[in-house]
Design an enzyme around this catalytic site. Structure first.
Site, mmCIF file in Angstrom:
data_model
loop_
_atom_site.group_PDB
_atom_site.id
_atom_site.type_symbol
_atom_site.label_atom_id
_atom_site.label_comp_id
_atom_site.label_asym_id
_atom_site.label_seq_id
_atom_site.Cartn_x
_atom_site.Cartn_y
_atom_site.Cartn_z
ATOM 1 N N ASP A 258 0.850 -1.198 0.000
ATOM 2 C CA ASP A 258 0.000 0.000 0.000
ATOM 3 C C ASP A 258 0.883 1.244 0.000
ATOM 4 O O ASP A 258 1.686 1.434 0.904
ATOM 5 C CB ASP A 258 -0.922 -0.001 1.220
ATOM 6 C CG ASP A 258 -2.084 0.966 1.053
ATOM 7 O OD1 ASP A 258 -1.849 2.111 0.631
ATOM 8 O OD2 ASP A 258 -3.231 0.568 1.350
ATOM 9 N N SER B 135 -7.026 4.523 -1.333
ATOM 10 C CA SER B 135 -6.869 3.058 -1.330
ATOM 11 C C SER B 135 -8.168 2.334 -1.673
ATOM 12 O O SER B 135 -8.135 1.207 -2.157
ATOM 13 C CB SER B 135 -6.362 2.580 0.035
ATOM 14 O OG SER B 135 -5.010 2.915 0.190
ATOM 15 N N ASP C 247 -9.878 -2.575 6.508
ATOM 16 C CA ASP C 247 -9.352 -1.372 5.864
ATOM 17 C C ASP C 247 -9.605 -1.462 4.349
ATOM 18 O O ASP C 247 -9.905 -2.527 3.812
ATOM 19 C CB ASP C 247 -7.845 -1.255 6.165
ATOM 20 C CG ASP C 247 -7.355 0.169 5.985
ATOM 21 O OD1 ASP C 247 -7.885 1.063 6.669
ATOM 22 O OD2 ASP C 247 -6.454 0.396 5.153
ATOM 23 N N THR D 38 -8.058 -1.513 1.367
ATOM 24 C CA THR D 38 -7.490 -2.417 0.348
ATOM 25 C C THR D 38 -8.075 -3.826 0.426
ATOM 26 O O THR D 38 -8.629 -4.307 -0.573
ATOM 27 C CB THR D 38 -5.951 -2.437 0.420
ATOM 28 O OG1 THR D 38 -5.476 -1.091 0.361
ATOM 29 C CG2 THR D 38 -5.349 -3.238 -0.701
HETATM 30 ZN ZN LIG Z 1 -2.843 6.292 2.159
#
Ligand SMILES: [Zn+2]
Length: 364
Positions: free
Chosen positions: A57, A98, A149, A151
């Site tokens: 990420d 993201s 989160d 992703t």
């Molecule tokens: Zn970020």
């Protein structure tokens, strides 16, 4: 009037200090380094029985080369025979977040920033993890931020607000994943964890939200990846594993070069685990990429001989550069060149010989 001028001057001073902090040069050296086995991984044109997708990420090429300098000019990421670039803009912004970046890779569709697993007009779209599961493969996720989160959530949730943790956690229960490892114990209820385990999932949530930073996390990611490969590898029809080096983004948002390099080195060690495993399992495709670059990192000097990097960040947010794509193993050749992030979705399905449509609606 004097007071107003005073206020303007102090605000201006604060802005200058913030700008100087964002651009200040930092030097990092003397980090604990890791060994890299020599030799390039092969590619083949055979069908990919197993697919491992590793997302750093916020990991731009700059983060990789900063880590390369600190690891004395060696990285597992250099062992990939196929390299390319992925353009990261979202449906709504040149600079993606993201959620949209994850959705592009997971579902093959450009999304609005903040949206997960759905088109700009709000239609849910099926993810490659869901398509590969429908074809009989086991699925799993190993991350270092919360499992809810943006992703990882882009691979199983379909909501228009990435911060709607309740809706994302509810979708996680129905994800069908056999391995769920990362942070986020406070983002799911004990009943949801019990339900996941009752459905046969191994659930390890090692932190209330994000896992500890790489400097304090030990070999958590490597061990988690090894465990996931062991569990998923027992499936009869192959598997799909998502691994996220989630905190590279966090460290770069903080403009902390030392922690950014440590996170990238940690991710590279996890890549080393997968490459080692692939030597016994050549019918596996490994793709390593990023959802976007974070921090506008720039490398200004350093030395591979000394294991040192000198760099500076240009922003505390994401930047708009294309990010690297690395591929090895079965079906890897198609990932070379410059591509939209959405193409990764189709190429993975193609390599795994799964017919999928990037516009297929997902029935909840
Ligand atoms: Zn970020």
């Amino acid at each position: 009037m004097v007071r107003v001028y005073g206020l303007i001057l102090s605000v201006w001073g604060l802005l200058l200090t913030a700008a100087a902090a964002a651009c200040a040069e930092q030097t990092v050296s003397g980090l604990h380094t890791h060994r890299v086995e020599p030799g390039m991984m092969p590619t083949s044109s055979s069908r990919a029985r197993n697919v491992i997708l590793m997302i750093g990420d916020g990991m731009g090429a700059e983060h990789v080369w900063a880590a390369w300098l600190c690891n004395h000019g060696k990285l597992n990421i250099e062992r990939f025979p196929v390299t390319g670039f992925s353009r990261t803009s979202s449906a709504s912004h040149t600079i993606t977040d993201s959620a949209a970046g994850g959705t592009a890779i997971a579902c093959g569709r450009k999304a609005h920033n903040g949206h997960l697993g759905q088109t700009p007009d709000g239609r849910p779209v099926i993810s490659l993890m869901q398509l590969l599961a429908a074809g009989g493969r086991r699925t799993g996720m190993v991350v270092t931020k919360a499992i809810t989160d943006a992703t990882p959530a882009a691979f199983y949730a379909h909501v228009n607000d990435r911060h709607d943790t309740e809706a994302v956690a509810a979708a996680l229960v129905n994800s069908g994943c056999r391995v769920i490892t990362g942070g986020g114990a406070d983002c799911v209820t004990p009943a949801q964890v019990a339900e996941l385990r009752a459905r046969g999932a191994v659930v390890r949530l090692a932190a209330p939200r994000d896992c500890l930073p790489a400097s304090q996390r030990g070999d958590f990611l490597e061990k988690a990846v090894e465990e996931a490969l062991g569990i998923l590898g027992q499936g009869e029809n192959g598997f799909f594993l998502l691994v996220e080096g989630s905190c590279i983004d966090l460290a770069a948002h903080e403009n902390n070069l030392r922690e950014t390099v440590l996170e990238t080195l940690d991710f590279d060690r996890a890549i080393g685990c997968v490459l080692r495993w692939m030597q016994q399992h050549p019918d596996t495709l490994l793709v390593v990429t990023a959802d976007h670059q974070t921090g506008g990192l720039s490398i200004l000097g350093g030395s591979a001989a000394r294991g040192e990097v000198r760099g500076a960040f240009a922003t505390r947010n994401h930047s708009g550069v294309a990010v690297p794509v690395y591929a090895a193993g079965a079906g890897a050749a198609r990932f070379g060149g410059i591509q939209e992030n959405t193409e990764i979705f189709n190429k993975i399905l193609d390599a795994a010989d799964v017919s999928g449509s990037s516009s297929a609606p997902f029935r909840k």
